[in-house]
Design a protein around this motif. Structure first.
Motif, PDB file in Angstrom:
ATOM      1  N   ASN A 106       0.826  -1.212   0.000  1.00 25.85           N
ATOM      2  CA  ASN A 106       0.000   0.000   0.000  1.00 25.85           C
ATOM      3  C   ASN A 106       0.858   1.260   0.000  1.00 25.85           C
ATOM      4  O   ASN A 106       0.459   2.296  -0.529  1.00 25.85           O
ATOM      5  N   LYS A 107       2.044   1.135   0.598  1.00 23.76           N
ATOM      6  CA  LYS A 107       2.940   2.290   0.692  1.00 23.76           C
ATOM      7  C   LYS A 107       3.783   2.482  -0.561  1.00 23.76           C
ATOM      8  O   LYS A 107       3.936   3.605  -1.054  1.00 23.76           O
ATOM      9  N   ILE A 108       4.348   1.390  -1.093  1.00 22.38           N
ATOM     10  CA  ILE A 108       5.309   1.531  -2.196  1.00 22.38           C
ATOM     11  C   ILE A 108       4.700   1.320  -3.574  1.00 22.38           C
ATOM     12  O   ILE A 108       5.295   1.693  -4.577  1.00 22.38           O
ATOM     13  N   ALA A 109       3.509   0.707  -3.629  1.00 25.84           N
ATOM     14  CA  ALA A 109       2.893   0.416  -4.930  1.00 25.84           C
ATOM     15  C   ALA A 109       1.403   0.723  -4.901  1.00 25.84           C
ATOM     16  O   ALA A 109       0.560  -0.172  -5.041  1.00 25.84           O
ATOM     17  N   PRO A 110       1.048   1.987  -4.716  1.00 27.51           N
ATOM     18  CA  PRO A 110      -0.370   2.354  -4.610  1.00 27.51           C
ATOM     19  C   PRO A 110      -1.103   2.209  -5.945  1.00 27.51           C
ATOM     20  O   PRO A 110      -0.483   2.072  -7.002  1.00 27.51           O
ATOM     21  N   ASN A 111      -2.416   2.225  -5.875  1.00 24.62           N
ATOM     22  CA  ASN A 111      -3.226   2.164  -7.088  1.00 24.62           C
ATOM     23  C   ASN A 111      -2.877   3.333  -7.999  1.00 24.62           C
ATOM     24  O   ASN A 111      -2.629   4.450  -7.548  1.00 24.62           O
ATOM     25  N   GLY A 112      -2.874   3.064  -9.290  1.00 22.79           N
ATOM     26  CA  GLY A 112      -2.497   4.088 -10.268  1.00 22.79           C
ATOM     27  C   GLY A 112      -1.169   3.786 -10.921  1.00 22.79           C
ATOM     28  O   GLY A 112      -0.897   4.233 -12.039  1.00 22.79           O
ATOM     29  N   MET A 113      -0.325   3.022 -10.242  1.00 22.60           N
ATOM     30  CA  MET A 113       0.944   2.597 -10.822  1.00 22.60           C
ATOM     31  C   MET A 113       0.700   1.430 -11.774  1.00 22.60           C
ATOM     32  O   MET A 113      -0.239   0.646 -11.596  1.00 22.60           O
ATOM     33  N   THR A 114       1.526   1.304 -12.788  1.00 23.08           N
ATOM     34  CA  THR A 114       1.428   0.157 -13.686  1.00 23.08           C
ATOM     35  C   THR A 114       1.926  -1.097 -12.975  1.00 23.08           C
ATOM     36  O   THR A 114       2.669  -1.013 -11.989  1.00 23.08           O
ATOM     37  N   ASP A 115       1.527  -2.261 -13.456  1.00 23.29           N
ATOM     38  CA  ASP A 115       2.007  -3.510 -12.863  1.00 23.29           C
ATOM     39  C   ASP A 115       3.522  -3.604 -12.947  1.00 23.29           C
ATOM     40  O   ASP A 115       4.176  -4.129 -12.040  1.00 23.29           O
ATOM     41  N   TYR A 116       4.083  -3.093 -14.039  1.00 24.31           N
ATOM     42  CA  TYR A 116       5.540  -3.116 -14.206  1.00 24.31           C
ATOM     43  C   TYR A 116       6.207  -2.324 -13.082  1.00 24.31           C
ATOM     44  O   TYR A 116       7.154  -2.800 -12.440  1.00 24.31           O
ATOM     45  N   ASP A 117       5.715  -1.103 -12.827  1.00 24.88           N
ATOM     46  CA  ASP A 117       6.314  -0.259 -11.794  1.00 24.88           C
ATOM     47  C   ASP A 117       6.070  -0.824 -10.398  1.00 24.88           C
ATOM     48  O   ASP A 117       6.911  -0.698  -9.509  1.00 24.88           O
ATOM     49  N   LYS A 118       4.900  -1.441 -10.192  1.00 23.20           N
ATOM     50  CA  LYS A 118       4.620  -2.067  -8.895  1.00 23.20           C
ATOM     51  C   LYS A 118       5.604  -3.212  -8.628  1.00 23.20           C
ATOM     52  O   LYS A 118       6.157  -3.331  -7.541  1.00 23.20           O
ATOM     53  N   ALA A 119       5.778  -4.061  -9.636  1.00 23.79           N
ATOM     54  CA  ALA A 119       6.675  -5.211  -9.485  1.00 23.79           C
ATOM     55  C   ALA A 119       8.108  -4.744  -9.239  1.00 23.79           C
ATOM     56  O   ALA A 119       8.829  -5.320  -8.410  1.00 23.79           O
ATOM     57  N   LYS A 120       8.520  -3.710  -9.945  1.00 24.04           N
ATOM     58  CA  LYS A 120       9.873  -3.189  -9.756  1.00 24.04           C
ATOM     59  C   LYS A 120      10.027  -2.606  -8.350  1.00 24.04           C
ATOM     60  O   LYS A 120      11.080  -2.777  -7.703  1.00 24.04           O
ATOM     61  N   ALA A 121       8.986  -1.938  -7.856  1.00 22.62           N
ATOM     62  CA  ALA A 121       9.030  -1.359  -6.513  1.00 22.62           C
ATOM     63  C   ALA A 121       9.139  -2.453  -5.458  1.00 22.62           C
ATOM     64  O   ALA A 121       9.840  -2.311  -4.458  1.00 22.62           O
ATOM     65  N   ILE A 122       8.448  -3.574  -5.681  1.00 23.97           N
ATOM     66  CA  ILE A 122       8.521  -4.712  -4.757  1.00 23.97           C
ATOM     67  C   ILE A 122       9.938  -5.278  -4.731  1.00 23.97           C
ATOM     68  O   ILE A 122      10.506  -5.545  -3.672  1.00 23.97           O
ATOM     69  N   CYS A 123      10.512  -5.462  -5.915  1.00 24.07           N
ATOM     70  CA  CYS A 123      11.875  -5.978  -6.013  1.00 24.07           C
ATOM     71  C   CYS A 123      12.857  -5.041  -5.313  1.00 24.07           C
ATOM     72  O   CYS A 123      13.718  -5.475  -4.546  1.00 24.07           O
ATOM     73  N   LYS A 124      12.700  -3.757  -5.552  1.00 26.09           N
ATOM     74  CA  LYS A 124      13.621  -2.766  -4.993  1.00 26.09           C
ATOM     75  C   LYS A 124      13.502  -2.702  -3.478  1.00 26.09           C
ATOM     76  O   LYS A 124      14.518  -2.604  -2.765  1.00 26.09           O
ATOM     77  N   TYR A 125      12.276  -2.785  -2.960  1.00 28.68           N
ATOM     78  CA  TYR A 125      12.087  -2.726  -1.512  1.00 28.68           C
ATOM     79  C   TYR A 125      12.805  -3.889  -0.821  1.00 28.68           C
ATOM     80  O   TYR A 125      13.554  -3.692   0.141  1.00 28.68           O
ATOM     81  N   LEU A 126      12.572  -5.092  -1.318  1.00 29.18           N
ATOM     82  CA  LEU A 126      13.169  -6.266  -0.681  1.00 29.18           C
ATOM     83  C   LEU A 126      14.691  -6.267  -0.842  1.00 29.18           C
ATOM     84  O   LEU A 126      15.431  -6.604   0.088  1.00 29.18           O
TER      85      LEU A 126
END
Length: 242
Positions: A106-126
């Protein structure tokens, strides 16, 4: 994760530097006599007074209470009826991991982001927030849960399998299809995610994202070191049998 009333053992933390490094802990916000999750700060300082800090989650387990004979009988009766109120063990850890995954996504990949950017944000966070558990024995897993999403999301330290399980939970929260590659195999594991209609690599432990083929596969095929750009934009390398 520690027992009720116990103290954090600094031996579980390590730091690497060319000079002598001392590790200290700011646990002023931790109530060791009340179960729950708290924040603490680990501080590593070298001989030149350079400091690095790392915020960690400290999970205080429930207080173990003495069970009377009557309570024991009631518990046995409950089990015989096919019911159980046991919230300890893997089920409890998974519940905590799911809650943390939802909070982070909810913090790093809010609604409105593309799936590509969400997935990249998840990878970057971990990649940036979870350290690698190098001891991958069964004994270490029983103690540190590094092969679970709990290890990555709550304790912030995991083996590749723990990273993968965390990615799976976070992608579920983000609504992204994911695959766990080499699951339950004693070899390096990673994820694939479907973004923009294509399956791409998401290896959160290695900071690898967006490739159609894992750099490790290329390294093993060619028996040469393979260079790639990680999610932080840095040049990194993978050697055969990484």
């Amino acid at each position: 994760e520690i027992e009720y009333g116990s103290k954090i053992d600094l031996k579980q933390f390590s730091a690497t530097d060319l000079s002598k490094t001392e590790i200290t802990l700011d646990d002023s916000k931790v109530n060791y006599k009340k179960s729950g999750t708290y924040k603490a700060t680990v501080i590593a300082e070298d001989s030149s007074e350079n400091k690095t800090t790392k915020e960690v989650d400290v999970v205080i387990k429930e207080e173990k209470k003495e069970v009377t004979k009557k309570e024991s009988n009631n518990s046995s009766s409950s089990k015989n009826n096919g019911k159980s109120n046991n919230t300890s063990g893997n089920g409890s850890r998974l519940t905590q991991a799911k809650a943390e995954a939802k909070k982070i996504v909810n913090k790093i990949a809010p609604n409105g982001m593309t799936d590509y950017d969400k997935a990249k944000a998840i990878c970057k966070y971990l990649f940036n927030n979870v350290s690698v558990q190098t001891d991958q024995s069964n004994e270490a897993y029983k103690k540190n849960h590094g092969d679970e999403a709990y290890g990555a999301l709550i304790l912030k330290k995991a083996a590749c399998s723990g990273f993968c399980n965390a990615v799976t939970l976070m992608c579920q929260e983000a609504g992204i299809q994911t695959q766990h590659i080499n699951k339950n195999k004693w070899t390096h594991q990673w994820n694939k995610v479907k973004v923009q209609g294509k399956w791409v690599i998401l290896d959160a432990q290695g900071g690898m994202f967006g490739m159609s083929k894992h750099p490790l596969q290329e390294a093993n095929e060619t028996q040469q070191v393979v260079q790639f750009t990680d999610v932080n934009g840095q040049n990194s390398f993978v050697s055969p049998n990484y």
